[in-house]
Design a protein around this motif. Structure first.
Motif, short mmCIF file in Angstrom:
data_model
loop_
_atom_site.label_atom_id
_atom_site.label_comp_id
_atom_site.label_asym_id
_atom_site.label_seq_id
_atom_site.Cartn_x
_atom_site.Cartn_y
_atom_site.Cartn_z
N LYS A 128 10.69 11.94 2.73
CA LYS A 128 10.35 13.06 1.85
C LYS A 128 11.60 13.83 1.43
O LYS A 128 11.67 14.35 0.32
N LYS A 140 0.83 -1.19 0.00
CA LYS A 140 0.00 0.00 0.00
C LYS A 140 0.87 1.25 0.00
O LYS A 140 1.88 1.33 0.69
N ASP A 141 0.46 2.25 -0.78
CA ASP A 141 1.14 3.55 -0.81
C ASP A 141 0.07 4.63 -0.83
O ASP A 141 -0.25 5.19 -1.87
N GLY A 142 -0.51 4.88 0.35
CA GLY A 142 -1.63 5.81 0.43
C GLY A 142 -2.85 5.22 -0.23
O GLY A 142 -3.29 4.12 0.11
N SER A 143 -3.39 5.91 -1.22
CA SER A 143 -4.57 5.43 -1.93
C SER A 143 -4.19 4.57 -3.14
O SER A 143 -5.06 4.09 -3.85
N THR A 144 -2.89 4.41 -3.37
CA THR A 144 -2.43 3.60 -4.50
C THR A 144 -1.51 2.48 -3.99
O THR A 144 -1.48 2.19 -2.80
N THR A 160 11.68 5.34 3.16
CA THR A 160 10.58 6.27 2.98
C THR A 160 10.96 7.60 3.61
O THR A 160 10.96 7.75 4.83
#
Length: 472
Positions: free
Chosen positions: A377, A122-126, A375
């Protein structure tokens, strides 16, 4: 120092690509073809059905969008320049070997894409995933995944993008006399707007540009074919005689045709390289095999349709035999001879579209692999700035050394991935068996973590149960 390094890199690439990598790709592709019972041919109709189904999904990244992301990275200037070079060096027979490697390699594309779907996260909503992820989760070798992630980020995200930018600016400088630095800045700003928008923006951009780009180029090739119908029998004869003819065997030309066709086919469709699975993992589908079949279709689209379009134009015109022409100049001359001087302008725009979508697709491959390593930013921001810097640099520099380094990174990356998928292929075949069983019962196949006994480290397929049942 640079010359010495370049010499060593060239020598390593000669050994890597001439002996090791091509042999591995062919052997693995043939093995997968037989083990899957020729899935790339038996399931061709199903591939097209699934591609149409994939355009209707509204949540997350659709299978069609994932197909476009991977096609964006596949369909670059190699489909024009690379094919022209292959024919110039290997003759018409190179086209046959280019076709053959696509037919074989599509089985490898099926396996790696299916594995990427099974082990996605999973990567947020994608979602995200790819070879690095199945190396860690299925093989239990995180070091292997980290090494692969580093190689693909350097190769696609940075080095290949500088080459694509260089091709765009050289083409526009040649045709319109535009300043390369000015165009490089414009290109960098445009790419920055896309990549800072995230994977959904990447998907949206490629979903729009790729079909338009590919269709326009194919239509032009079709026009050239229609206006030269009497020449087609001779063209086909030259392709096959160049691949198998007695004259070529005696003169050693068959070896040149085979090597150029295979190398260009592999560079173009990337089957088994481990790049396209990064896009495959982003798709929201009810069964991993669906995306495996769609990505297998992508190999056919790239090589059998788009590369063949270039090949036919170049062969019909005879431009490949004109002395003094190299690379993109061969394709430009071919179009000028067959269509008219306006074709140079068309080809320049086509190169812009082909190369820009490659910039976008290549960038994404680096992003998802950086996220595999850590992960962060901050690291992602640094990577994005590095990509933009390489685009600026590639826009104004000579990049022969960069091409050689890209060949080296890509070769090493492919070897690691081929070892992994050879060890994990049985999982993809088990998934295919489950898919075919459900289809035989008239169902829209749905996959769960326990669909294949013994699977471990599966993160998504239990969580998706309710969602995927509704989607099916």
């Amino acid at each position: 120092m640079v010359e010495i390094l370049g010499k060593y890199v060239t020598e390593i690439n000669d050994i890597l690509w001439t002996y090791i990598l091509i042999a591995m790709l062919i052997c693995v592709g043939v093995y997968f073809t037989f083990r899957s019972k020729f899935v790339q041919f038996r399931s061709l109709g199903e591939m097209f059905r699934l591609l149409g189904e994939g355009t209707s999904r509204s949540k997350g990244i659709s299978s069609f969008q994932a197909f476009c992301i991977s096609t964006a990275a596949r369909v670059g200037t190699g489909n024009i320049t690379g094919v022209a070079i292959a024919i110039a060096l290997g003759g018409p027979g190179a086209v046959f070997w280019m076709w053959l490697i696509a037919l074989i390699g599509s089985a490898s594309a099926f396996v790696e894409a299916t594995l990427a779907q099974i082990y996605k996260i999973k990567d947020g909503s994608t979602f995200r995933g790819g070879p690095a992820y199945y190396m860690e989760k299925a093989l239990g070798q995180r070091w292997m995944g980290v090494l692969f992630a580093i190689l693909i980020t350097l190769c696609f995200g940075l080095v290949f993008n500088s080459v694509q930018a260089n091709t765009i600016t050289v083409a526009f400088k040649s045709t319109y006399g535009l300043d390369r630095m000015t165009l490089g800045v414009i290109l960098t700003v445009a790419l920055g707007m896309v990549i800072f928008g995230g994977v959904k923006r990447v998907a949206k951009v490629t979903e729009i540009i790729v079909p338009i780009m590919a269709t326009a180029y194919i239509l032009l090739a079709f026009y050239v074919l229609v206006t030269n119908i009497p020449a087609l029998p001779t063209l086909i004869k030259n392709i096959f005689s160049g691949a198998f003819g007695l004259q070529q065997v005696v003169g050693g030309g068959i070896g040149a045709a085979m090597m150029q066709g295979i190398k260009r086919g592999l560079f173009s469709n990337e089957a088994g390289m481990g790049s396209a699975p990064n896009a495959s993992a982003t798709a929201s589908v009810s069964h991993p095999v669906k995306q495996g079949l769609i990505q297998s279709l992508g190999v056919f689209v790239d090589t059998l349709i788009i590369c063949s379009s270039t090949a036919f134009i170049v062969l019909i015109s005879g431009a490949y035999s004109v002395e003094g022409l190299e690379g993109i100049e061969i394709a430009q001359q071919a179009l000028n001879m067959e269509v008219g001087v306006w074709a140079e302008h068309f080809l320049t725009i086509a190169i812009l579209l082909f190369a820009f979508t490659s910039l976008v697709g290549n960038y994404y491959y680096g992003e998802t692999n950086i996220e595999f390593i850590k992960t962060s930013k901050a690291w992602l921001f640094i990577y994005r700035i590095a990509v933009l810097a390489m685009v600026i640099w590639g826009s104004v520099t000579q990049v022969q050394m960069v091409w050689n380094m890209a060949d080296l990174f890509m070769g090493l990356m492919a070897i690691i991935n081929l070892i992994a998928i050879a060890l994990l292929g049985k999982i993809a075949f088990a998934a295919l068996k489950d898919y075919n069983h459900q289809r035989s019962e008239g169902k829209d196949p749905v996959f769960y973590a326990n669909s294949i006994p013994g699977l471990k480290n599966i993160e998504c397929w239990d969580e998706q149960k309710e969602t995927e049942v509704k989607a099916g």
